[in-house]
Design an enzyme around this catalytic site. Structure first.
Site, short mmCIF file in Angstrom:
data_model
loop_
_atom_site.label_atom_id
_atom_site.label_comp_id
_atom_site.label_asym_id
_atom_site.label_seq_id
_atom_site.Cartn_x
_atom_site.Cartn_y
_atom_site.Cartn_z
N SER A 34 0.81 -1.22 0.00
CA SER A 34 0.00 0.00 0.00
C SER A 34 0.84 1.27 0.00
O SER A 34 0.36 2.33 -0.41
CB SER A 34 -0.93 0.00 1.22
OG SER A 34 -0.19 -0.13 2.42
N GLY A 71 -1.81 -4.40 0.94
CA GLY A 71 -1.96 -5.61 1.73
C GLY A 71 -1.00 -6.72 1.39
O GLY A 71 -0.92 -7.72 2.11
N ASN A 100 3.84 -5.42 5.63
CA ASN A 100 2.70 -6.22 6.09
C ASN A 100 3.15 -7.50 6.81
O ASN A 100 2.47 -7.96 7.74
CB ASN A 100 1.79 -6.56 4.91
CG ASN A 100 1.06 -5.33 4.40
OD1 ASN A 100 0.37 -4.65 5.15
ND2 ASN A 100 1.23 -5.02 3.13
N ASP A 181 -4.45 6.96 10.05
CA ASP A 181 -4.02 5.69 10.63
C ASP A 181 -2.58 5.72 11.11
O ASP A 181 -2.12 4.80 11.78
CB ASP A 181 -4.23 4.54 9.64
CG ASP A 181 -3.42 4.67 8.35
OD1 ASP A 181 -2.54 5.55 8.27
OD2 ASP A 181 -3.68 3.90 7.41
N HIS A 184 0.15 5.36 6.66
CA HIS A 184 0.22 5.61 5.22
C HIS A 184 0.39 7.09 4.90
O HIS A 184 -0.30 7.93 5.47
CB HIS A 184 -1.06 5.11 4.54
CG HIS A 184 -1.25 3.64 4.65
ND1 HIS A 184 -1.99 3.06 5.66
CD2 HIS A 184 -0.80 2.62 3.87
CE1 HIS A 184 -1.99 1.75 5.50
NE2 HIS A 184 -1.27 1.46 4.43
#
Length: 206
Positions: A34, A71, A100, A181, A184
């Site tokens: 991502s 992801g 991830n 979050d 990102h």
């Protein structure tokens, strides 16, 4: 991190970004997660799409193919890599994977093995692998964090391939560049990331 929609998108086609020139001296394939896939933003705003223009300013005419999926783990990237390399025949492959894996607490040995297999596959196809350093948040523990971060310089030295610095280290210090979050970069950060990556990649790309 949204996986299903991005995966379906990738299966249909890989997003190809062309510079504004007709003649391309080389092709760069980006395979990441991502952080490179334009997470929760229009894909045309993501840094890989902005990269060719920035590379051109560095005197490099590059065809950029972004095959990143939000992801994805190193295992996902390893599974997807052979078909991507066969399809696009890149001169360079930038590996931006592992975040991830780290967020899920995967073993450092597993991550290292996956990345090493990707590097070997890329070399076997006569392309140049380029690895990006990745770090995990400090709340995952000092021991794990050190083991995880150490994967990348160790592989770079062992495989004799370039290691790029982790752009998020610079972005995360600018709260206005980060999504809520805390993981990102948002759309405001993408032009800076593209410029940063162009400067780093221009040192490696002929």
């Amino acid at each position: 991190m949204i996986k299903i929609a991005s995966l379906l998108f990738s299966l249909l086609f890989s997003y190809t970004v062309h510079s504004n020139t007709i003649d391309h001296s080389s092709t760069l394939l980006i395979i990441g997660d991502s952080l490179s896939a334009g997470y929760q933003m229009p894909v045309e705003k993501s840094w890989p799409v902005l990269l060719p223009e920035q590379l051109q300013q560095q005197g490099k005419k590059i065809n950029v193919i972004n095959a990143s999926i939000s992801g994805d783990t190193s295992g996902n990237g390893l599974a997807r890599l052979p078909a991507l390399v066969t399809q696009h025949q890149p001169d360079y492959v930038l590996i931006e994977l592992g975040a991830n894996d780290g967020l899920r607490g995967f073993s450092a040995n597993i991550i290292s093995d996956n990345l090493s297999s990707m590097i070997n596959n890329i070399k076997a196809q006569n392309a140049q692998p380029i690895l990006m350093q990745i770090h995990v948040p400090t709340n995952y523990g000092k021991r794990y964090g050190q083991a995880f971060s150490g994967i990348y310089p160790t592989l770079s030295e062992k495989q004799n391939i370039p290691l790029l610095p982790f752009f998020l280290e610079h972005v995360i210090t600018q709260p206005e560049w980060m999504m809520s979050d805390g993981l990102h970069p948002n759309v405001k950060a993408q032009p800076w990331i593209a410029e940063f990556m162009a400067i780093e990649l221009s040192k490696l790309i002929e």
